[in-house]
Enzyme design. Structure first.
Site, PDB file in Angstrom:
ATOM      1  N   ASP A  30      46.018  34.851  46.712  1.00  0.00           N
ATOM      2  CA  ASP A  30      46.697  35.946  46.056  1.00  0.00           C
ATOM      3  C   ASP A  30      48.187  35.591  46.012  1.00  0.00           C
ATOM      4  O   ASP A  30      48.633  34.695  46.739  1.00  0.00           O
ATOM      5  CB  ASP A  30      46.462  37.208  46.897  1.00  0.00           C
ATOM      6  CG  ASP A  30      47.176  38.411  46.335  1.00  0.00           C
ATOM      7  OD1 ASP A  30      47.153  38.615  45.101  1.00  0.00           O
ATOM      8  OD2 ASP A  30      47.782  39.170  47.125  1.00  0.00           O
ATOM      9  N   ASP A  32      51.338  38.180  45.222  1.00  0.00           N
ATOM     10  CA  ASP A  32      52.243  39.185  45.784  1.00  0.00           C
ATOM     11  C   ASP A  32      51.829  39.562  47.201  1.00  0.00           C
ATOM     12  O   ASP A  32      50.691  39.963  47.434  1.00  0.00           O
ATOM     13  CB  ASP A  32      52.243  40.442  44.884  1.00  0.00           C
ATOM     14  CG  ASP A  32      53.656  40.866  44.545  1.00  0.00           C
ATOM     15  OD1 ASP A  32      54.537  39.981  44.418  1.00  0.00           O
ATOM     16  OD2 ASP A  32      53.903  42.079  44.415  1.00  0.00           O
ATOM     17  N   LYS A 222      39.729  40.744  41.257  1.00  0.00           N
ATOM     18  CA  LYS A 222      39.235  40.838  42.622  1.00  0.00           C
ATOM     19  C   LYS A 222      38.885  42.292  42.916  1.00  0.00           C
ATOM     20  O   LYS A 222      39.600  43.174  42.456  1.00  0.00           O
ATOM     21  CB  LYS A 222      40.333  40.389  43.600  1.00  0.00           C
ATOM     22  CG  LYS A 222      40.810  38.979  43.396  1.00  0.00           C
ATOM     23  CD  LYS A 222      42.036  38.684  44.256  1.00  0.00           C
ATOM     24  CE  LYS A 222      43.297  39.272  43.650  1.00  0.00           C
ATOM     25  NZ  LYS A 222      44.518  38.859  44.362  1.00  0.00           N
TER      26      LYS A 222
END
Lengths: 306, 306
Positions: A30, A32, A222
């Protein structure tokens, strides 16, 4: 190794960590809250990612953010020092465009979203309508009267849209009333808490449309397993030798679980060690699935072992 | 009598129908799809309602519509020939204002809705902000920066709002981030299907806010039992001698079930006999609860027996 155990990286010996790092060839991460926060990289995150690539791991940034195209992500990542190209980016806008392209879709898309989505559609030659401000002009009855559905629309994509409005909701639900129209949601993130306010996430927009359309979307982001299918088809990724890194367990870690990947939580974003401890005690199987294999204070903690 | 049996009114003898009508003193009825559709009354519906009142039954129009005040409903009803006054109307906007008043609420309300709600708040002296258009000016970052939460806001009411926007969603979720701020949803109706389009219902707006607020509202409308509590407190209604009439089983009939009322479905709106037959066969207890005691083609079918 450490499967679903919620093991603290700091509790492992250097040899154990090196063994663990050696147990995966592909790394999904991921962005952020893991490698950066807004425009600031997290400590040593750049070094860890570049070291993974140097060491021959296949690396993908996997982001639910639908507001940027893959080239736009690359521009940001390169500027922040990451040695990545478009093939290292899996974004929900790109997944949505790719999903329609794979179906040989030739109609138009009604887009609730931004240029992040429409530019990815442009890139694969799919026509679209809908982006930008679209607010009520006059009364609701006038708006209903003025709405002439475009008969060429064959899909609705709902992503993050700061211009989301009642009129857009009405149009999306009206197109979706035709059960042959494809319904795609980029992701279901609920919200982004800020210091003084709450920014609604795409999940709130998707839920609004889902309610009035009375049907659920196919979700690209996701924790949807869809991403895994694409990685296996296009990049021959072996799930057992793949690591998913994230800061949010109900998206990142759950994606890992849904795909049979190894999982690492870093505590530089949403979820922390205390969340894992709580979930590990839960009676509910779904809650226990949120527990990652390993957790670490930050991604940079891996650097000495790469 | 006929409890949960899904009995066809037409299958009963005149004596049986008269007995059944004699078994209730209070009549609650939905409006749209039961007594009128938009501005047209349904056949003999006016006569049936006026006959109920003449015969001494206590009568209430119970509507989930949050866009009108009680006096505005009365104006419409009287114009269409119904002999009713404000005390015969239970509307969700009125319920919301009454709910806050009962809590001695003295702060301000952030309203996602229309004058239907704000006029009911005005009527009980509760201050409010928020109604009317509120769309993104400039970028999202500018909108976030420009938003100064009003520290006096102590409640958020979400009802039907054709000016619903991303900015309103952000403000509602931001106020609701303070767990002491009361969260009210007028109702959860999903949508209103029209010939050429779908008009999103309040339920879609409520779900959008619920998702980004990450907490559920207290819902005023059908099928919430809250209405029954008020009827018992204020009008000494006896649930066992009360009939609920509606055209939609998951709101109207379910309200009846939740309150222990008798129930009558009329087939002039959403649900029909074939829906009842399907539900009656269901393995799922919640689905079987949708079956009314009695159903009739239209409300007017009762007229010969009053």
């Amino acid at each position: 190794m450490y499967k679903n155990s919620g093991t603290n990286l700091a509790s492992l010996s250097p040899a154990e960590i090196k063994d663990w790092v050696g147990s995966f060839d592909t790394v999904l991460t991921d962005c952020d809250g893991v490698i950066w926060v807004d425009n600031n990289t997290l400590p040593q995150a750049t070094d860890v990612i570049n070291k993974f690539i140097e060491n021959g791991k296949q690396l993908f940034f996997v982001t639910n953010n639908s507001t940027k195209t893959r080239p736009e992500f690359v521009t940001k990542a390169v500027k922040l020092g990451f040695n990545v190209g478009v093939d290292n980016i899996i974004s929900t806008a790109w997944l949505a465009a790719r999903y329609l392209k794979a179906k040989n879709f030739t109609k138009k898309v009604y887009v609730v979203g931004s240029t992040g989505i429409t530019r990815e559609l442009d890139a694969v030659g799919i026509r679209h309508i809908g982006i930008g401000p679209d607010v009520l002009q006059g009364t609701l009855a006038e708006a209903v009267h003025a709405f002439t559905p475009d008969p060429e629309v064959g899909a609705v994509i709902v992503g993050f849209d700061e211009h989301f409005s009642f009129v857009k909701m009405m149009k999306a639900a009206s197109y979706l009333n035709n059960q042959e129209v494809i319904f795609i949601g980029t992701n279901t993130d609920e919200r982004f808490p800020m210091p003084d306010c709450v920014i609604p996430g795409t999940g709130s927009i998707v839920n609004a449309v889902t309610t009035c359309a009375e049907r659920p979307p196919t979700v690209m982001g996701k924790p949807n397993k869809h991403i895994c299918d694409i990685l296996q088809q296009e990049y021959k990724v072996d799930p057992e030798r793949t690591l998913m890194i994230g800061d949010r367990c109900n998206t990142d870690i759950l994606l890992g679980k849904n795909c049979g990947f190894k999982t690492l939580l870093v505590e530089t974003g949403i979820h922390k060690a205390e969340d894992i401890e709580k979930w590990a005690q839960s009676e509910d199987e779904e809650t226990r699935r949120l527990v990652p294999d390993v957790y670490a204070g930050k991604l940079g903690d891996l650097l000495p072992y790469l």
